[in-house]
Design a protein around this motif. Sequence first.
Motif, mmCIF file in Angstrom:
data_model
loop_
_atom_site.group_PDB
_atom_site.id
_atom_site.type_symbol
_atom_site.label_atom_id
_atom_site.label_comp_id
_atom_site.label_asym_id
_atom_site.label_seq_id
_atom_site.Cartn_x
_atom_site.Cartn_y
_atom_site.Cartn_z
ATOM 1 N N HIS A 58 69.340 70.290 64.522
ATOM 2 C CA HIS A 58 69.812 70.758 65.796
ATOM 3 C C HIS A 58 69.840 70.097 67.016
ATOM 4 N N VAL A 59 70.547 69.903 67.839
ATOM 5 C CA VAL A 59 70.179 69.246 69.391
ATOM 6 C C VAL A 59 70.636 70.222 70.091
ATOM 7 N N GLY A 60 69.814 70.517 70.877
ATOM 8 C CA GLY A 60 70.014 71.412 72.174
ATOM 9 C C GLY A 60 70.619 72.585 71.604
ATOM 10 N N GLY A 61 70.073 73.000 70.325
ATOM 11 C CA GLY A 61 70.438 74.417 69.846
ATOM 12 C C GLY A 61 71.787 74.313 69.025
ATOM 13 N N LEU A 62 72.396 72.936 68.951
ATOM 14 C CA LEU A 62 73.855 72.971 68.136
ATOM 15 C C LEU A 62 73.553 72.388 67.120
ATOM 16 N N ASP A 63 74.247 72.717 65.935
ATOM 17 C CA ASP A 63 74.094 71.990 64.727
ATOM 18 C C ASP A 63 74.965 70.711 64.758
ATOM 19 N N VAL A 64 74.332 69.602 64.410
ATOM 20 C CA VAL A 64 75.125 68.493 64.695
ATOM 21 C C VAL A 64 76.106 68.198 63.654
ATOM 22 N N ARG A 65 76.179 69.071 62.400
ATOM 23 C CA ARG A 65 77.511 68.928 61.534
ATOM 24 C C ARG A 65 78.432 69.858 62.077
ATOM 25 N N ARG A 66 78.153 70.933 62.278
ATOM 26 C CA ARG A 66 79.419 72.090 62.634
ATOM 27 C C ARG A 66 79.668 71.949 64.315
ATOM 28 N N SER A 67 78.956 71.470 65.292
ATOM 29 C CA SER A 67 79.325 71.151 66.449
ATOM 30 C C SER A 67 78.861 69.805 66.979
ATOM 31 N N GLY A 68 79.314 68.710 66.113
ATOM 32 C CA GLY A 68 78.747 67.471 66.257
ATOM 33 C C GLY A 68 79.185 66.894 67.490
ATOM 34 N N LYS A 69 80.479 67.221 68.097
ATOM 35 C CA LYS A 69 81.135 66.900 69.519
ATOM 36 C C LYS A 69 80.346 67.142 70.376
ATOM 37 N N ALA A 70 79.836 68.609 70.449
ATOM 38 C CA ALA A 70 79.191 68.896 71.484
ATOM 39 C C ALA A 70 77.797 68.669 71.489
ATOM 40 N N ALA A 71 77.109 68.525 70.345
ATOM 41 C CA ALA A 71 75.860 67.970 70.179
ATOM 42 C C ALA A 71 75.614 66.540 70.581
ATOM 43 N N ARG A 72 76.628 65.863 70.448
ATOM 44 C CA ARG A 72 76.608 64.428 70.870
ATOM 45 C C ARG A 72 76.628 64.047 72.350
#
Lengths: 306, 296
Positions: A58-72
């Motif tokens: 998780h980056v900033g609470g976002l799963d890098v697989r499910r919400s990769g675009k938002a996490a990146r």
Amino acid sequence: MIRIEHVTKKFGRTVAVDDACLTLPPGDSVALWGANGAGKTTLIRCVLGLLRFRGRIHVGGLDVRRSGKAARLLIGYVPQELGFYDDLGVAEAVRFFGRLKGLRSTDAEASLAGVGLTGHESKRIRELSGGMKQRLALAIALLGDPAVLVLDEVTASLDAVGRAEFVSMLRGLSGSGRTMLFASHRVEEVATLAERVAVLDRGRIDRVVPCRDFVASLGHGAVLHLVLPAHVRERAMLSLKAGGFTPRMNGVGVLVPVSSEQKAGPFRVLAEASIRVDDFELVALDHGMNASEPRVSNRHAKEQRS
Amino acid sequence: MTTIASWAPVERKSAVAKPPSFARNVLTVSRRELRDAVRSRWFLLYTLAFAVLGLAVSFVSAAGGGGVGLSGFGRTTAGLINLVLLVVPLMALTAGSASIASDRERGMLAYLLAQPLSRTEVLLGKYVGLACSLLASLSLGLGVCAGVLAWRGLATHPASVLWLAALSFALALGMLSLGMLISVLARRASVAVGTAIFVWLALVFVTDLAIMAGAIALRLRIEELLALSLANPLQVFKMWSLHAVDASLDVLGPAGLYATEEFGRTLHAIFGACLAVWIVLPLVVASVVFSRRSPL
């Protein structure tokens, strides 16, 4: 800010990252340390969502697989070497990546000033030196003011002066509240930028220690980085251990902690064993670490025989 | 020594920002791809080659019997159809096959995918950019042919030229999809382009010969022959082009006659559906493969 939970990545039968767990709170700066093949770059690629893996990140609470675009969007990434369209102009490249982060062209171009690339806007990327390319990569990484910086051996392709300059720029960033995760082979970089060090060994995170303790564990005085031909490294390790040193395999050679009185010792041991030293670097360890620049006290010509 | 101490601790904008929309990212990547294609040598080379060969074919065809001849449809158009059959698939297949594979080889793909955009956006953006560059190249080539022929007073049917342009573009889209699929499957750019050229050779020459040999050896029925022809997008393009400019496929022999008599007006829909499948299916498969494979 970054939460890595039981991440495992295999390439065929080879386990590149083995059940890695690491948490970085906001503002933390963690160095990934280990020999080539220890899994540093693979772990970084997992954080960026470039590789499929088992476990969760998780980056900033976002799963890098499910919400990769938002996490990146939260991550600014600087690779070892900027691999992008060489024909592209500097300003054009920044505008392109700025658009991908939802920025206006003028905002994107302004980022060049922050890394000292003003006046180079019209140059093509292929016309830039290695150091300037890395600065451009840093400018691109900082577009949109990301909360996280991920750096993958960013100074590996730079010379000593370029490296010192780049590390100095990064040091200016490390105190700005950003979370920083970076891989490095260089003690002085780790000592300058990291608050904690995650030591990787064959894919496993062996331990996570405060940077001060990590540097202290390398020995007092200085660390001699010896660049050796690949086929003699194992033999050099044995010779140095037999000579009373505590070498560690690292990247293209070995690291040998030395006291101020025994700096020439490893050379003597290797010369007696007829082992050639291609290059060396002596890094004085500063236990104030973040308070001052690391002092690169010597850099010798290549192909020097010990 | 340069420092960036001006980056003081701040509340991160990115913590609340939303990534750009799917459409915006596709547009950004496609613009980049289009600019790269237009600047590249292959675009110039293919456009020039297509225009010069098109002019040569047009002049030779027209000199052989004027604008109208062979079975009622324009010889010029017939010549151009054969040229399109050879050149356009080669253009589209090589352009598509080089796109992802060469980016992967140079490490650009991993860097691009480390940015806030999805793999589908990258693939589709590249596809749209390359499609636009192919459209520009074909329009220039065919436009130059039509313009010079009109200027020289050689009769051409505007409707035929428009049909040919539209169908050439549809064929280019299908071949581009196939090229992109090859590109996501291949590890190296050289392998991707080599495979694309092999596929081009197979589609242009081998399948025709195989169908002819199969028809004789296996005593294929006429409907089986037509079905096999419809499996090759180049044959679909040829049949559709002839049907569009002539409304009769009798020049293709028994299979053409059978198609006209059996399907009549629905032929347009059948050909359209076949080409649509060739455009959509490889691109969908490419997207699925691309989303699962490592970009490294």
